[in-house]
Write an enzyme that holds these catalytic residues in place. Structure first.
Site, PDB file in Angstrom:
ATOM      1  N   ASP A 108       0.797  -1.235   0.000  1.00  0.00           N
ATOM      2  CA  ASP A 108       0.000   0.000   0.000  1.00  0.00           C
ATOM      3  C   ASP A 108       0.826   1.280   0.000  1.00  0.00           C
ATOM      4  OD1 ASP A 108       0.941   0.125   2.666  1.00  0.00           O
ATOM      5  OD2 ASP A 108      -0.869  -0.865   3.423  1.00  0.00           O
ATOM      6  N   ASN A 131       1.016  -7.952  18.000  1.00  0.00           N
ATOM      7  CA  ASN A 131      -0.065  -8.577  17.227  1.00  0.00           C
ATOM      8  C   ASN A 131      -1.121  -9.068  18.221  1.00  0.00           C
ATOM      9  OD1 ASN A 131      -1.704 -10.336  15.606  1.00  0.00           O
ATOM     10  ND2 ASN A 131       0.008 -10.594  14.185  1.00  0.00           N
ATOM     11  N   HIS A 166       6.910  -7.467  -1.202  1.00  0.00           N
ATOM     12  CA  HIS A 166       5.845  -7.947  -2.092  1.00  0.00           C
ATOM     13  C   HIS A 166       5.456  -6.913  -3.150  1.00  0.00           C
ATOM     14  CE1 HIS A 166       4.435 -11.143   1.080  1.00  0.00           C
ATOM     15  NE2 HIS A 166       5.620 -11.392   0.571  1.00  0.00           N
TER      16      HIS A 166
HETATM   17  P1  NAD Z   1      -2.589 -11.363   7.104  1.00  0.00           P
HETATM   18  O1  NAD Z   1      -3.801 -10.730   6.576  1.00  0.00           O
HETATM   19  O2  NAD Z   1      -2.368 -12.793   6.889  1.00  0.00           O
HETATM   20  O3  NAD Z   1      -2.479 -11.113   8.699  1.00  0.00           O
HETATM   21  C1  NAD Z   1      -2.588  -9.900   9.318  1.00  0.00           C
HETATM   22  C2  NAD Z   1      -2.105  -9.994  10.760  1.00  0.00           C
HETATM   23  O4  NAD Z   1      -2.310  -8.733  11.373  1.00  0.00           O
HETATM   24  C3  NAD Z   1      -2.845 -11.012  11.633  1.00  0.00           C
HETATM   25  O5  NAD Z   1      -1.903 -11.794  12.332  1.00  0.00           O
HETATM   26  C4  NAD Z   1      -3.662 -10.148  12.612  1.00  0.00           C
HETATM   27  O6  NAD Z   1      -3.768 -10.747  13.896  1.00  0.00           O
HETATM   28  C5  NAD Z   1      -2.814  -8.898  12.681  1.00  0.00           C
HETATM   29  N1  NAD Z   1      -3.531  -7.662  13.020  1.00  0.00           N
HETATM   30  C6  NAD Z   1      -4.793  -7.301  12.695  1.00  0.00           C
HETATM   31  N2  NAD Z   1      -5.059  -6.068  13.162  1.00  0.00           N
HETATM   32  C7  NAD Z   1      -3.932  -5.628  13.784  1.00  0.00           C
HETATM   33  C8  NAD Z   1      -3.577  -4.429  14.455  1.00  0.00           C
HETATM   34  N3  NAD Z   1      -4.430  -3.405  14.570  1.00  0.00           N
HETATM   35  N4  NAD Z   1      -2.320  -4.333  14.961  1.00  0.00           N
HETATM   36  C9  NAD Z   1      -1.433  -5.356  14.854  1.00  0.00           C
HETATM   37  N5  NAD Z   1      -1.726  -6.511  14.231  1.00  0.00           N
HETATM   38  C10 NAD Z   1      -2.949  -6.652  13.697  1.00  0.00           C
HETATM   39  O7  NAD Z   1      -1.415 -10.534   6.538  1.00  0.00           O
HETATM   40  P2  NAD Z   1       0.124 -10.769   6.326  1.00  0.00           P
HETATM   41  O8  NAD Z   1       0.602 -11.943   7.110  1.00  0.00           O
HETATM   42  O9  NAD Z   1       0.767  -9.468   6.577  1.00  0.00           O
HETATM   43  O10 NAD Z   1       0.326 -11.006   4.789  1.00  0.00           O
HETATM   44  C11 NAD Z   1      -0.380 -11.775   3.902  1.00  0.00           C
HETATM   45  C12 NAD Z   1      -0.366 -11.095   2.532  1.00  0.00           C
HETATM   46  O11 NAD Z   1      -1.370 -10.115   2.495  1.00  0.00           O
HETATM   47  C13 NAD Z   1       0.888 -10.352   2.154  1.00  0.00           C
HETATM   48  O12 NAD Z   1       1.379 -10.924   1.006  1.00  0.00           O
HETATM   49  C14 NAD Z   1       0.469  -8.901   1.855  1.00  0.00           C
HETATM   50  O13 NAD Z   1       1.088  -8.474   0.664  1.00  0.00           O
HETATM   51  C15 NAD Z   1      -1.001  -9.001   1.647  1.00  0.00           C
HETATM   52  N6  NAD Z   1      -1.839  -7.870   2.059  1.00  0.00           N
HETATM   53  C16 NAD Z   1      -1.368  -6.570   2.082  1.00  0.00           C
HETATM   54  C17 NAD Z   1      -2.191  -5.522   2.493  1.00  0.00           C
HETATM   55  C18 NAD Z   1      -1.645  -4.108   2.518  1.00  0.00           C
HETATM   56  O14 NAD Z   1      -0.784  -3.776   1.721  1.00  0.00           O
HETATM   57  N7  NAD Z   1      -2.127  -3.245   3.435  1.00  0.00           N
HETATM   58  C19 NAD Z   1      -3.498  -5.777   2.906  1.00  0.00           C
HETATM   59  C20 NAD Z   1      -3.965  -7.115   2.856  1.00  0.00           C
HETATM   60  C21 NAD Z   1      -3.115  -8.132   2.440  1.00  0.00           C
END
Ligand code: NAD
Ligand code: ZN
Length: 254
Positions: free
Chosen positions: A110, A223, A125
């Site tokens: 993002d 987390n 990524h």
């Molecule tokens: P994920 O969606 O698998 O997990 C997100 C993690 O964030 C979870 O463990 C959850 O418990 C935690 N979480 C949720 N709210 C939180 C908060 N307020 N503070 C701290 N932690 C919090 O995501 P991932 O493991 O980062 O990655 C999976 C894939 O998703 C990556 O390849 C990424 O590129 C992609 N992705 C990116 C975005 C973005 O760019 N913002 C959004 C969605 C997915």
């Protein structure tokens, strides 16, 4: 928790090199859903076609059915477009100083770490901010703040091959330049490592934490949920990233 905030603050004050490994949870408070949290779009991890999101957003699916992948690229772009950094991004940026190098290895696509002013960001990524030609022989690329005006299957103005966002799809290799930089900075060592807002499923986000913990270098996880590194880290904050990092930032000022 308050004691741990003070302890991490003290470590940060002394630290010359810090690594933050970040994931979708860091941007959750900016209103960008995590994949698993993408509500109706990915209910139970499935698209409305009944296909797991990891499959729809994979290299092989993009090759075979680019129009299906594009349906979800538009959705991802919509989810990230116009979003602003939150207190978590701002705290990481504020920790940068002439004495302290703060590196951020992010899985996010993002661009919010850059927007918050962080200078040393490794985008493992890729980024949704750029479009590329899918033909590796063609060098077309373009910045794209929005995908709104694009057709359902956007094509390269130079060679007519299908375009794609500059992100790493499932089953694809990570970008070489990012990997090289990540390896180089790890080889120089860090005084303190954080894992923030990531489920830590990929080996390249687990290993630096694992190696540091084994070498006795302090590690921190922020987390609300437990992850595969929760049992490894020295300090664990089961709390949202924004408020926790702001408290830690405050503790460095005392
Ligand atoms: P994920 O969606 O698998 O997990 C997100 C993690 O964030 C979870 O463990 C959850 O418990 C935690 N979480 C949720 N709210 C939180 C908060 N307020 N503070 C701290 N932690 C919090 O995501 P991932 O493991 O980062 O990655 C999976 C894939 O998703 C990556 O390849 C990424 O590129 C992609 N992705 C990116 C975005 C973005 O760019 N913002 C959004 C969605 C997915
Ligand atoms: Zn092209």
């Amino acid at each position: 928790m308050a004691d741990d905030v003070q302890a991490v603050g003290r470590l940060l004050k002394k630290a010359r090199r810090v690594l933050f490994i970040t994931g979708a949870g860091v941007s959750a408070e900016s209103g960008i859903p995590t994949f698993r949290g993408l509500g109706a779009a990915f209910a139970n991890g499935m698209t409305e076609e009944g296909i797991p999101f990891e499959t729809v957003l994979s290299g092989p699916t993009f090759q075979r059915r680019p129009e299906l992948s594009w349906k979800y690229f538009f959705l991802l772009k919509q989810a990230t477009q116009g979003k602003q950094p939150n207190p978590a991004h701002h705290a990481m940026a504020a920790l940068q100083s002439p004495q302290r190098q703060v590196w951020i290895a992010t899985q996010n696509i993002d661009g919010l770490h850059h927007l918050a002013g962080s200078k040393r960001v490794i985008e493992l990524h890729g980024t949704m901010k750029r479009l590329l030609c899918s033909d590796s022989e063609c060098d077309y690329s373009a910045e794209a703040d929005t995908f709104q005006d694009l057709p359902l299957l956007p094509r390269c103005p130079k060679c007519q091959a299908v375009l794609r966002p500059d992100i790493v799809l499932y089953e694809e290799m990570l970008p070489e330049a990012a990997l090289e930089r990540y390896a180089l900075e790890q080889s120089k060592g860090f005084d303190l490592l954080f894992s923030v807002g990531t489920t830590s499923i990929f080996h390249y986000v687990i290993e630096p934490i694992f190696n540091a913990a084994r070498a006795g270098i302090p590690t921190v996880e922020i987390n609300p949920d437990e992850t595969s590194v929760s049992d490894l880290v020295q300090f664990r904050f089961p709390a949202p990233a924004g408020i926790t990092l702001q408290r830690i930032l405050e503790a460095t000022k005392g």
